[in-house]
Design a protein around this motif. Structure first.
Motif, short mmCIF file in Angstrom:
data_model
loop_
_atom_site.label_atom_id
_atom_site.label_comp_id
_atom_site.label_asym_id
_atom_site.label_seq_id
_atom_site.Cartn_x
_atom_site.Cartn_y
_atom_site.Cartn_z
N ASN A 103 -25.38 -82.30 31.01
CA ASN A 103 -24.18 -82.00 31.64
C ASN A 103 -23.43 -82.96 32.11
N ALA A 104 -22.57 -83.90 31.34
CA ALA A 104 -21.76 -84.90 31.80
C ALA A 104 -20.97 -84.71 33.07
N ALA A 105 -20.20 -83.52 32.77
CA ALA A 105 -19.14 -83.35 33.60
C ALA A 105 -19.56 -82.87 34.91
N SER A 106 -20.84 -82.27 34.92
CA SER A 106 -21.44 -81.93 36.26
C SER A 106 -22.06 -82.86 36.97
N ARG A 107 -22.65 -84.00 36.25
CA ARG A 107 -23.40 -85.09 36.68
C ARG A 107 -22.11 -85.94 37.56
N ARG A 108 -21.24 -86.02 36.82
CA ARG A 108 -19.79 -86.75 37.26
C ARG A 108 -19.41 -86.15 38.61
N LEU A 109 -19.12 -84.86 38.50
CA LEU A 109 -18.64 -84.24 39.49
C LEU A 109 -19.31 -84.37 40.78
N PHE A 110 -20.60 -84.58 40.62
CA PHE A 110 -21.53 -84.70 42.05
C PHE A 110 -21.61 -86.16 42.37
N GLU A 111 -21.41 -87.21 41.55
CA GLU A 111 -21.44 -88.40 41.57
C GLU A 111 -20.06 -88.94 42.43
N SER A 112 -19.21 -88.20 41.70
CA SER A 112 -17.62 -88.49 42.38
C SER A 112 -17.73 -88.00 44.12
N PHE A 113 -18.08 -86.90 44.10
CA PHE A 113 -18.05 -86.24 45.54
C PHE A 113 -19.11 -87.34 46.40
N GLN A 118 -24.23 -72.50 41.39
CA GLN A 118 -23.38 -72.56 40.45
C GLN A 118 -21.92 -73.14 40.75
N VAL A 119 -21.39 -73.89 39.88
CA VAL A 119 -20.01 -74.20 40.09
C VAL A 119 -19.22 -74.38 38.64
N GLY A 120 -18.18 -73.56 38.54
CA GLY A 120 -17.30 -73.34 37.35
C GLY A 120 -15.83 -73.33 37.45
N VAL A 121 -15.48 -73.66 36.61
CA VAL A 121 -14.06 -73.85 36.19
C VAL A 121 -13.39 -73.47 35.15
N ALA A 122 -12.36 -72.54 35.16
CA ALA A 122 -11.90 -71.82 34.02
C ALA A 122 -11.35 -72.97 32.94
N GLY A 179 -18.78 -70.82 29.66
CA GLY A 179 -19.82 -71.49 28.93
C GLY A 179 -20.24 -72.51 29.88
N GLY A 180 -21.50 -73.10 29.70
CA GLY A 180 -22.02 -74.06 30.54
C GLY A 180 -22.83 -73.61 31.50
N LEU A 181 -22.80 -72.25 31.87
CA LEU A 181 -23.34 -71.80 33.12
C LEU A 181 -24.20 -70.56 32.38
N GLU A 182 -25.43 -70.33 32.93
CA GLU A 182 -26.26 -69.21 32.69
C GLU A 182 -25.56 -68.10 33.48
N ARG A 222 -9.12 -73.46 31.05
CA ARG A 222 -7.69 -73.91 31.28
C ARG A 222 -7.31 -74.88 32.54
N ALA A 223 -8.27 -74.82 33.35
CA ALA A 223 -8.02 -75.66 34.67
C ALA A 223 -8.89 -76.78 34.93
N ARG A 224 -9.53 -77.15 34.04
CA ARG A 224 -10.57 -78.28 34.00
C ARG A 224 -9.83 -79.49 33.96
N GLY A 225 -10.58 -80.75 34.57
CA GLY A 225 -9.80 -81.72 34.67
C GLY A 225 -8.68 -82.07 35.52
N ARG A 226 -8.66 -81.31 36.24
CA ARG A 226 -7.49 -81.41 37.53
C ARG A 226 -8.00 -81.37 38.87
N GLY A 227 -9.09 -81.51 38.96
CA GLY A 227 -9.86 -81.77 40.16
C GLY A 227 -10.08 -80.58 41.07
N VAL A 228 -10.06 -79.55 40.31
CA VAL A 228 -10.34 -78.11 40.89
C VAL A 228 -11.80 -78.11 41.36
N ALA A 229 -12.75 -78.57 40.66
CA ALA A 229 -14.38 -78.65 41.07
C ALA A 229 -14.50 -79.33 42.38
N SER A 230 -13.75 -80.48 42.13
CA SER A 230 -13.83 -81.56 43.55
C SER A 230 -13.23 -80.85 44.63
C1 LIG Z 1 -18.29 -79.36 35.43
C2 LIG Z 1 -17.14 -78.41 35.95
C3 LIG Z 1 -17.30 -77.49 37.04
C4 LIG Z 1 -16.11 -79.64 36.41
O1 LIG Z 1 -14.85 -79.13 36.89
P1 LIG Z 1 -13.57 -79.68 36.74
O2 LIG Z 1 -12.51 -79.02 37.85
O3 LIG Z 1 -12.92 -80.00 35.46
O4 LIG Z 1 -13.97 -81.28 37.49
P2 LIG Z 1 -12.80 -82.30 38.19
O5 LIG Z 1 -11.63 -82.35 37.64
O6 LIG Z 1 -13.09 -82.01 39.98
O7 LIG Z 1 -13.66 -83.41 37.75
C5 LIG Z 1 -14.88 -84.25 38.71
C6 LIG Z 1 -15.32 -85.36 38.19
O8 LIG Z 1 -15.83 -85.16 36.77
C7 LIG Z 1 -15.42 -85.97 35.70
N1 LIG Z 1 -15.28 -85.12 34.79
C8 LIG Z 1 -14.59 -83.65 34.39
N2 LIG Z 1 -15.19 -83.18 33.27
C9 LIG Z 1 -15.55 -84.32 32.65
C10 LIG Z 1 -16.35 -84.42 31.48
N3 LIG Z 1 -16.29 -83.24 30.50
N4 LIG Z 1 -17.17 -85.46 30.99
C11 LIG Z 1 -17.25 -86.42 31.85
N5 LIG Z 1 -16.79 -86.58 33.37
C12 LIG Z 1 -15.79 -85.31 33.63
C13 LIG Z 1 -13.70 -86.20 36.35
O9 LIG Z 1 -13.34 -87.01 35.61
C14 LIG Z 1 -14.14 -86.38 38.04
O10 LIG Z 1 -14.58 -87.70 38.01
P3 LIG Z 1 -13.60 -88.69 38.83
O11 LIG Z 1 -13.39 -88.25 40.28
O12 LIG Z 1 -14.55 -89.99 38.79
O13 LIG Z 1 -12.30 -88.97 38.16
C15 LIG Z 1 -16.53 -77.94 34.57
O14 LIG Z 1 -16.55 -78.85 33.43
C16 LIG Z 1 -17.21 -76.42 34.23
O15 LIG Z 1 -16.84 -75.62 34.57
N6 LIG Z 1 -18.04 -76.89 33.25
C17 LIG Z 1 -18.88 -75.40 32.68
C18 LIG Z 1 -19.60 -74.90 33.86
C19 LIG Z 1 -20.65 -76.18 34.19
O16 LIG Z 1 -21.49 -76.89 33.54
N7 LIG Z 1 -20.83 -76.09 35.65
C20 LIG Z 1 -21.74 -77.09 36.29
C21 LIG Z 1 -23.34 -76.67 36.23
S1 LIG Z 1 -23.74 -76.22 37.88
#
Ligand SMILES: CC(C)(COP(=O)(O)OP(=O)(O)OC[C@H]1O[C@@H](n2cnc3c(N)ncnc32)[C@H](O)[C@@H]1OP(=O)(O)O)[C@@H](O)C(=O)NCCC(=O)NCCS
Length: 189
Positions: free
Chosen positions: A133-143, A93-97, A41-44, A99-107
């Protein structure tokens, strides 16, 4: 051919250490990447053929995260150098399964992308992100924070460019990235 791209002990993103390793893709990985996109989910989702191309023609930048023990795909970053601006890596595109999210895999995947041989000349990272897409935004800000690099938002692609109801995609541009002289060993092929 199995190419290990990163030494877990030296990666910048710390939380994914241990059971995850990053590697270059092969065309046969396209099926698993396609499945991860469909199930995550989350990706086209694109076609299966598109992911085979990604894992073949764009294998020097596209990077996979796999379970170090059983090799299962945990995540991927599909990326390329912008043809007219080869100092810029575009994250398509960046995507994490799930079960593996929130462990720094995307970072770790973004750091591994930057460490690829093909990215030696890269000083900017770009991506488009849907504002919701809060997770994606935060991923790139954190990078950007981790690499102490400027981070800028601008208009990316308007919904009118896409068929159907597609949220706008804002452009993120990170850089210039400070690239230290590289003493890493070359990737093995
Ligand atoms: C976006 C995604 C790739 C992040 O993967 P992940 O491995 O869980 O990310 P990380 O564990 O490396 O976390 C990266 C940062 O994002 C934050 N983060 C992760 N999930 C979050 C969420 N659901 N809400 C807010 N922040 C989140 C983490 O805390 C971390 O920030 P920090 O360094 O300040 O602690 C994953 O949630 C995903 O596959 N989503 C579906 C596909 C998608 O939306 N892709 C992006 C669009 S291109």
């Amino acid at each position: 051919m199995s190419v290990s791209l990163s030494d877990p002990s030296t990666d910048l993103a710390p939380r994914a250490r241990g059971s995850v390793r990053t590697r270059a893709p092969r065309p046969a990985d396209g099926v698993a990447v396609h499945r991860l996109v469909r199930e995550g989910g989350g990706l086209e989702p694109n076609t299966g053929y598109a992911y085979v191309l990604l894992c073949d023609h764009f294998a020097s930048t596209t990077t996979l995260a796999v379970d170090a023990e059983d090799g299962a795909l945990l995540g991927f970053v599909g990326a390329y150098l912008v043809p007219e601006r080869p100092d810029t890596a575009f994250v398509w595109q960046v995507g994490v399964a799930r079960r593996a999210r929130g462990r720094g895999v995307a970072s770790r995947l973004l750091d591994a992308l930057l460490a690829r041989d093909a990215c030696r000349g890269v000083r900017f990272l770009e991506a488009t992100v849907a504002p919701s897409n809060a997770a994606s935004r935060r991923l790139f800000e954190s990078f950007a924070e981790r690499h102490r690099a400027p981070f800028a938002w601008s208009d990316g692609y308007a919904p009118s460019l896409f068929e159907g109801s597609h949220e706008r995609e804002q452009l993120i541009r990170i850089g210039p990235l400070d690239r230290a002289p590289d003493s890493r060993p070359q990737e093995q092929h």
